[in-house]
Structure formats: C-alpha cells, structure tokens
Design a protein around this motif. Structure first.
Motif, mmCIF file in Angstrom:
data_model
loop_
_atom_site.group_PDB
_atom_site.id
_atom_site.type_symbol
_atom_site.label_atom_id
_atom_site.label_comp_id
_atom_site.label_asym_id
_atom_site.label_seq_id
_atom_site.Cartn_x
_atom_site.Cartn_y
_atom_site.Cartn_z
ATOM 1 N N GLY A 120 1.151 -6.685 -1.817
ATOM 2 C CA GLY A 120 1.257 -5.394 -1.161
ATOM 3 C C GLY A 120 1.921 -5.575 0.184
ATOM 4 N N LEU A 121 2.296 -4.472 0.821
ATOM 5 C CA LEU A 121 2.995 -4.533 2.099
ATOM 6 C C LEU A 121 2.334 -3.623 3.127
ATOM 7 N N TRP A 122 2.054 -4.185 4.286
ATOM 8 C CA TRP A 122 1.671 -3.380 5.433
ATOM 9 C C TRP A 122 2.916 -2.762 6.063
ATOM 10 N N ALA A 123 2.774 -1.578 6.623
ATOM 11 C CA ALA A 123 3.812 -0.975 7.462
ATOM 12 C C ALA A 123 3.342 -1.022 8.910
ATOM 13 N N GLY A 124 4.280 -0.921 9.844
ATOM 14 C CA GLY A 124 3.936 -1.024 11.250
ATOM 15 C C GLY A 124 3.749 0.324 11.922
ATOM 16 N N LEU A 125 2.843 0.349 12.888
ATOM 17 C CA LEU A 125 2.742 1.454 13.835
ATOM 18 C C LEU A 125 3.199 0.917 15.183
ATOM 19 N N VAL A 126 4.325 1.435 15.669
ATOM 20 C CA VAL A 126 4.898 1.024 16.950
ATOM 21 C C VAL A 126 5.316 2.271 17.713
ATOM 22 N N PRO A 127 5.551 2.155 19.016
ATOM 23 C CA PRO A 127 6.009 3.326 19.760
ATOM 24 C C PRO A 127 7.259 3.947 19.140
ATOM 25 N N GLU A 128 7.223 5.238 18.961
ATOM 26 C CA GLU A 128 8.355 6.059 18.517
ATOM 27 C C GLU A 128 8.625 6.005 17.018
ATOM 28 N N ASN A 129 7.757 5.366 16.220
ATOM 29 C CA ASN A 129 7.996 5.459 14.774
ATOM 30 C C ASN A 129 6.995 6.387 14.085
ATOM 31 N N GLU A 130 6.278 7.207 14.863
ATOM 32 C CA GLU A 130 5.316 8.131 14.260
ATOM 33 C C GLU A 130 5.935 9.025 13.185
ATOM 34 N N PRO A 131 7.198 9.487 13.355
ATOM 35 C CA PRO A 131 7.778 10.322 12.286
ATOM 36 C C PRO A 131 7.957 9.599 10.953
#
Length: 450
Positions: A120-131
């Motif tokens: 499986g793959l995690w996705a990242g939460l970083v500044p400015e990728n909320e959309p």
C-alpha cells in the motif's frame, strides 16, 4: 487445491493449533486435519510455526528518485526474506514526494512492476497540498503522513500548525487516518544548536538534543487537534512510555488514535547506540535503558497497537563518513528484514508473550487499522494465503551477507535470534525459501483500503 501445508503450528486469532492449511487460487479454503486431498504442491511444516504474513506499515523505499538508496526490488526482497507479505511505503523520500495524485499513481505503477510482495502507499500532508487530499484518498492512498519536525529532505516539508489542523479536518471527512511524526521542532532546533556550538556531537549528545519532552509536546498538540476535528490519528515510532500513556489517556477520552513502536526502541538503548555508531541513529532517538524497559511494560499491558520497522535506508557513506559527528549522519535504521524475527525472539521466546499477541501487533492490527482486513492480516478461511513459516528451534546469526537491503549496514548485524523465517508465501505462492532464495511470481498488487 493449489497448495497444502501440513502439520504446522498455526497461529490463529486466539489460539495456536496443529493443523493443515489448504489453499486454492491464492485463498485459504480449509484449516484443520485435511485427509485424502490432492494438491499441486505440498509443504511439510511439522514442528514449524505458521504465522500470518507480517504487515509492515512503515517503510521507506524511496522510489522513484532515490532508487540508489533503496527501491521496490531490493526493499521487497528483504521484506519477503523476513516473513513480511505486505508493506506500506511512506511518501517523503521519493522524488517527487507522494503528495499529488500523479505521483501516487506513478509510484504504484513502479511497485506493481518491481515489488515481490503486495503493498500500500501513504500519501503526504504538506503545506499547500490540501486541495490534493480528496483526490489522493479516491485514488487509493492508505492514509496520510505528516511531520511536525524537519524531515531531512528538501522535497517534503513539515506541517505548520494551521496545515495540520486544516488537513485533519479534511482527512476526518474522508474517514482516513493521519500518521504523524511527532517531535517539537522548536525544542529540537534550539537544543541541537546548543550542542553544536559546544562541539558536542556524540551519540548521547544527539539523544539529549531530542528529549522525551519534544515527543510529548508534539503528541499532546496533535491529540488536541485530533479531538477537535475528529480525525483518526496514528502515532508512528513512539519511543517512550510517557508518550504511550499520554495517548492511552486520550483514547479513553474517545480520541481515535493508535500507537506504533519499532523493534529498535525495544532492543537497543543509548549505550548500544554509542557502540554501534551511526547505523543506530534514528529520530526519535534510541533512549536510555530505563525507558526501553518501560516501553516493554506498555507493550505488554496492551497500550501499544502496532509494531513496524520504520525501515529508512541510505547509502552506507551517509552513515560511515559521519561517525565523528553523529548530527550529520542520516537518521534512519535499516532493519525491515528483521522485525518479525526480532519480536518473536524478544517477546515470545524471551518474555513468554503468546504468539497470538505477536500476530496482533505485526499482522491483524495493521490490517484492521488501515482497511486491509479481512483479506489480509490473519490466517482464516477466505483470507489471502499470506504466510510465514518459522523455525523456533533454529538460532540465526545476523551477518552482513544475510542482509538483503541495497546497502548492507544495520544495527542488527552481529545479533543472534532464536528463530528464523524459512519460507514466505504470498497469496498461495512461495516467494522466499531459505534454501533456494527468492522465487519469481506474478506481479505484486497495489492494495487500497476496503
């Protein structure tokens, strides 16, 4: 049937029984005493333990972009050698980082082409990728990962408080999980600067620059945001008992949280770090002996949910060239191959913790938490035949030649475990055998939450 495994000590959810396992089309179809059955392949597992394949929810394989550090091929091979049949890859060390839908799907294509085991793959939460969050969830990300302190790579930024809070609100609406690296950046930066100004750069200096307080403060902040937003949170690589107790209190208040720790916090202390050097550097750091023992107490009491490797490899020079200044060495441990053997050795053989409990930490709880059950994580009729066959009578000296990682350095080298993975089976197919090595199979499957 395609496969019959005979007379093994089968680790079920609540008991260990001597039984046969019948597999057809990759699925477990019968468990018990199976007589007069014809199978294309039969494995004699008498005297051996049949364990549900480990699900390692925290690895860094760095592909694409840093394949020279570790890629899906070498990374998955060491997982198979260690009895792991599913891994979940972290988003930060690949280039590009997995913070967009296009990056997620590109990484998945590489994994399906190169990996020996399902993933499986995690996705990242970083500044400015909320959309991007909704799209990443729809595309199949297991969950999201955020850092509250500097990540060590320029491609993946730590979250500020606003990004963390807003991201949690979005993730909660999607019924996803946010995994968080919790260390207070301000505390770490100031203590690190003080140490460096004084030329104090030993293993103990590094540990003192990232104290338990830094972990406690960041976890406390994340718990507050989780309580306010209703976001499910998973605290990765927790290194000490005080932090576990803080999270446990929040669970009792209704916060949807799980706790992960790693074998290196359970096996090593700061004196081991000083002896082994940079190969044992990680973040949060390995701690004092008293804290190691207290962590075992929390694990035994049921306050820790999951054990994962946090396998974070690098080229060997990024370790060996900085032995005189451990602040500069890469902060990650190569050890995914040894998680299952380490925990069976130290939990079951050393401390007499039942194999059923070990299976919960390594297999069933990861599957439940991240949407892979009932297909993955347990030995049960209807589940994938993902299995590790283990010899509890075979002492295993860990050597550099034994390590299957791309770069053969690890703090585990030189240790001796009182057990050994001798075969690994993925969806009914033998993919690793101690005698013959790895066996090619159909391509791995990209696993998405059910």
């Amino acid at each position: 049937m395609d496969l019959l495994i005979k007379d093994g000590h089968v680790v079920l959810a609540n008991q260990v029984i001597i039984a046969d396992i019948a597999v057809d089309n990759g699925i477990i179809v019968e468990i018990g005493k199976i007589r007069n059955s014809k199978a294309k392949k039969t494995i004699d597992a008498s005297g051996k333990v049949i364990f549900p394949g480990m699900i390692d929810v925290h690895v860094h394989f760095n592909e694409p972009g840093r394949t020279d550090w570790e890629g899906f091929t070498s990374g998955s091979r060491q997982m198979a050698k260690g009895g792991c049949t599913t891994f979940i890859d972290m988003p930060l060390n690949s280039i590009p980082s997995t913070t967009t839908v296009s990056a997620l799907t590109e990484k998945a294509k590489l994994g399906m082409k190169k990996s020996l085991v399902d993933f499986g793959l995690w996705a990242g939460l970083v500044p400015e990728n909320e959309p991007e969050i909704e799209g990443l969830a729809e595309a199949g990300a297991i969950g999201f990962k955020a850092f509250m302190s500097a990540t060590g790579t320029s491609e993946f930024s730590a979250v500020d408080d606003f990004t963390l809070y807003e991201g949690m609100k979005r993730i909660a609406k999607l019924n996803k999980v946010l995994a968080i690296h919790c260390e207070s950046n301000s505390i770490i930066e100031r203590l690190t600067a003080i140490k460096k100004e004084k030329g104090l750069v030993t293993a103990r200096d590094y540990v003192e620059s990232r104290p338990v307080l830094a972990e406690l403060e960041a976890v406390n902040r994340a718990l507050l945001y989780a309580q306010e937003t209703g976001c499910a949170v998973h605290f990765v690589h927790i290194s000490n008992a005080k932090t576990v107790q803080l999270i446990q209190a929040a669970k009792e208040r209704g916060v949807n949280a799980t706790v992960e720790t790693c074998p290196h916090y359970l096996l090593f202390n700061v004196d081991d770090f000083a002896k082994k050097g940079a190969v044992a550097k990680c973040a949060p750091p390995i701690r004092e002996e008293k804290e190691r023992e207290e962590l075992w107490k929390e694990l035994s009491s049921g306050n820790i949910d999951i054990i994962a490797s946090d396998h974070s490899p690098c080229p060997t020079p990024l370790k060996t060239e900085f032995e005189k200044d451990l602040f500069q060495a890469w902060g990650g441990i190569t050890g995914g191959q040894y998680t299952l053997e380490a925990i069976i050795d130290q939990a079951h053989i050393e401390r007499n913790i039942p194999l059923t409990q070990v299976a919960k930490w390594l297999s069933s709880e990861p599957a439940e938490r991240f949407g892979l059950a009932p297909r993955k994580g347990s030995i049960a009729i209807g589940a994938d035949a993902d299995l590790a066959i283990i010899d509890l009578q075979q002492t295993h000296l860990l050597t550099q030649a034994d390590l299957a990682a791309r770069h053969p350095h690890s703090p585990y080298i030189g240790m001796e475990f009182r057990c050994r993975v001798i075969k690994t089976i993925q969806r009914g197919q033998l993919i690793y055998d101690m005698e013959s090595g790895w066996i090619d199979r159909k391509k791995a499957e990209w696993l998405k939450p059910i």
